[in-house]
Design a protein around this motif. Structure first.
Motif, short mmCIF file in Angstrom:
data_model
loop_
_atom_site.label_atom_id
_atom_site.label_comp_id
_atom_site.label_asym_id
_atom_site.label_seq_id
_atom_site.Cartn_x
_atom_site.Cartn_y
_atom_site.Cartn_z
N THR A 2 -2.54 -30.27 -122.96
CA THR A 2 -2.27 -31.59 -122.40
C THR A 2 -1.39 -32.40 -123.37
O THR A 2 -1.56 -32.34 -124.57
N ASP A 11 -4.79 -36.16 -112.00
CA ASP A 11 -5.76 -35.09 -111.78
C ASP A 11 -6.42 -34.65 -113.09
O ASP A 11 -6.83 -33.52 -113.25
N MET A 12 -6.51 -35.57 -114.04
CA MET A 12 -7.07 -35.18 -115.33
C MET A 12 -8.58 -35.01 -115.25
O MET A 12 -9.26 -35.73 -114.53
N THR A 13 -9.09 -34.06 -116.01
CA THR A 13 -10.54 -33.87 -116.06
C THR A 13 -11.13 -34.94 -116.97
O THR A 13 -10.41 -35.53 -117.79
N PRO A 14 -12.46 -35.19 -116.86
CA PRO A 14 -13.07 -36.17 -117.76
C PRO A 14 -12.80 -35.84 -119.23
O PRO A 14 -12.56 -36.72 -120.04
N ASP A 16 -10.20 -34.20 -120.51
CA ASP A 16 -8.82 -34.56 -120.84
C ASP A 16 -8.70 -36.05 -121.11
O ASP A 16 -8.10 -36.50 -122.08
N TYR A 55 -11.19 -43.85 -117.20
CA TYR A 55 -12.31 -43.02 -117.63
C TYR A 55 -13.59 -43.40 -116.88
O TYR A 55 -14.32 -42.56 -116.38
N VAL A 58 -13.40 -42.17 -113.31
CA VAL A 58 -13.55 -40.73 -113.15
C VAL A 58 -14.96 -40.26 -113.48
O VAL A 58 -15.53 -39.41 -112.81
N THR A 59 -15.56 -40.84 -114.54
CA THR A 59 -16.85 -40.32 -115.01
C THR A 59 -18.03 -41.18 -114.62
O THR A 59 -19.17 -40.74 -114.69
N SER A 70 -19.69 -34.88 -121.23
CA SER A 70 -20.85 -34.09 -120.87
C SER A 70 -22.00 -34.25 -121.84
O SER A 70 -23.14 -33.94 -121.55
#
Ligand code: TRP
Length: 458
Positions: A2, A11-14, A16, A55, A58-59, A70
């Motif tokens: 990244t 489309d970033m993951t948490p 990222d 953030y 998304v999370t 996580s």
């Protein structure tokens, strides 16, 4: 890989997003340290705030420094360090709080690993990353090893320098595992106005002080980067792997490098990362590349290992776990750490009992009141008192320590008496360190620094 900054949450993951936020926090801090133009700082802060909003979207959680999505179980609000008054990076440590750096706030992770004993009396642990991995490995009888280091920039070591080593020794004794100690003479050459010869000489001198902490020669490998890099093909291969998988953008974000920094500095973090991978030491681990690494270090080294943990899975290695020791405050107070360049800020390992006494009496910041009458009436403040803080590091008896705290806070114990306690604790410690150091011969140093198998079968 990244890219560090710039694009939107998309489309970033948490994870990222978390990493992006962390690196943006670093950028803001760097800009502030470098006293960059206000517009640049404002822009970076804006981006930080935007990322925080993304953030949360998304999370569903608030961003917490040092607490990836996580892993979060602690729920108090810990903004990134950029928001507060603490400043910590590999080259600076300062805070406006007289009690010292607020590690809990900085890291936001205390209490995460319930199984870990925080009661190491010699050293105040502040937080850990992935300690559960290490404890799991320990419980399952799987092997792991310790890695720590020091940048040898002078031969005048002070007590603060010893803390991570005393702590590492305790870990080695407790877990009975191999230990590698990196002496980054290359780093000091790149950063300071020193010759290569000086840096290498400091390495050899510092090695003596480290050995004098009592490390077991059968379980410990100490190395100078200037020597080992050229002697170990496997080590260098790992350096190059890391270099290929970290971009300039990333190190810039983490360490604040700029256009006028020499390229040696930009490449150096890979050299500090490499010992985190067991395949860098085939003579010890017989070529195994999966032995878990645990790094005890002061918190200012976190940027290096954040980078290392980020890159590890991408080059097929386990992430190293970290244990942070808190800074040892300067005599003048907990706002800064001890500095080797200010003789009055530190107790040096070469100080005589008389010098120790004078320094503590003259320079140790006191939490006491101005007059004996006032002190007796209102009591002192042990939380900002440097003599008391030092005793928390070195007094092994918790009950005694608690009694001192109470007596000082109530006014029963005067500042002079508290200082006397500290002086009497430090003098024999330093004297016996000096005696042990005298026993360390050139031959012993050479043995510790020779690449060889240790007393472990892998
Ligand atoms: N960069 C560290 C310093 O300047 C030295 C170092 C290298 C280190 N590897 C390490 C410290 C691992 C702690 C753990 O002191």
């Amino acid at each position: 890989m990244t890219d560090c900054l710039g694009d939107g949450a998309g489309d970033m993951t948490p994870m990222d997003l978390y990493e992006k936020l962390t690196s943006q926090g670093d950028t803001v801090r760097t800009l502030k340290t470098e006293k960059a133009a206000k517009a640049d700082i404002d822009a970076a802060v804006q981006l930080l705030l935007k990322l925080k909003v993304d953030y949360k979207q998304v999370t569903g959680q608030d961003y917490k420094t040092g607490c990836p999505p996580s892993e979060c179980v602690v729920s108090q609000d810990n903004g990134p360090a950029a928001d507060g008054e603490d400043m910590v990076d590999p080259w600076n440590v300062s805070t406006t709080n007289a009690k010292g750096v607020d590690y809990d706030k900085l890291i936001g992770q205390r209490g995460k690993h319930n199984g870990v004993s925080y009661a190491v009396t010699l050293c105040c642990l502040s937080f850990s990353r992935d300690m559960h991995q290490v404890l799991d490995a320990y419980e399952k009888n799987k092997s792991f090893y310790l890695y720590t280091g020091r940048g040898p920039s002078s031969d005048a070591l002070h007590m603060g320098h010893l803390i991570p080593f005393i702590f590492t020794k305790w870990l080695q004794d407790t877990f009975d595992i191999p230990l590698v100690i990196q002496l980054t003479d290359d780093e000091k050459y790149l950063w300071k106005d020193l010759s290569l010869e000086d840096c290498h000489r400091y390495t050899m001198e510092n090695a003596k002080d480290i050995i004098a902490c009592g490390f077991d020669i059968n379980k410990t490998f100490i190395f100078s980067d200037l020597d080992y890099m050229g002697a170990s093909p496997d080590f260098y291969r790992n350096v190059v792997k890391v270099q290929k998988h970290v971009t300039f953008n990333q190190v810039k974000g983490i360490f604040g490098f700029g256009d006028s920094d020499c390229i040696g500095k930009i490449a150096f973090p890979a050299i500090q990362a490499a010992p985190s991978f067991s395949s860098s030491f085939p003579q010890i681990f017989k070529g195994r590349k999966d032995v878990q690494c645990l790094i005890p270090c002061a918190i200012d080294q976190d940027p290096y290992f954040r980078m290392t943990r980020d890159v590890a899975p991408r080059i097929g290695y386990p992430k190293p776990a970290l244990l942070h020791s808190t800074f040892f405050p300067a005599l003048q107070g907990a706002q800064t750490k001890m500095s080797a360049s200010d003789a009055n800020s530190s107790i040096f390992l070469t100080d005589t009992p008389k010098q120790i006494k004078n320094k503590v009496n003259k320079h140790a910041f006191s939490g006491g009141k101005d007059t004996v009458e006032e002190h007796r009436k209102y009591g002192g403040n042990p939380d900002v008192d440097v003599s008391f803080m030092y005793l928390t590091f070195f007094l092994e008896d918790d009950e005694q320590l608690e009694k001192i705290r109470q007596d000082y806070a109530s006014g029963a114990l005067l500042t002079g008496e508290l200082k006397k306690r500290l002086i009497e604790t430090l003098q024999p410690m330093i004297t016996s360190h000096q005696e042990r150091r005298k026993q360390v011969t050139e031959e012993t140093v050479k043995q510790f620094m020779t690449p060889r198998p240790l007393n472990y079968s892998f």
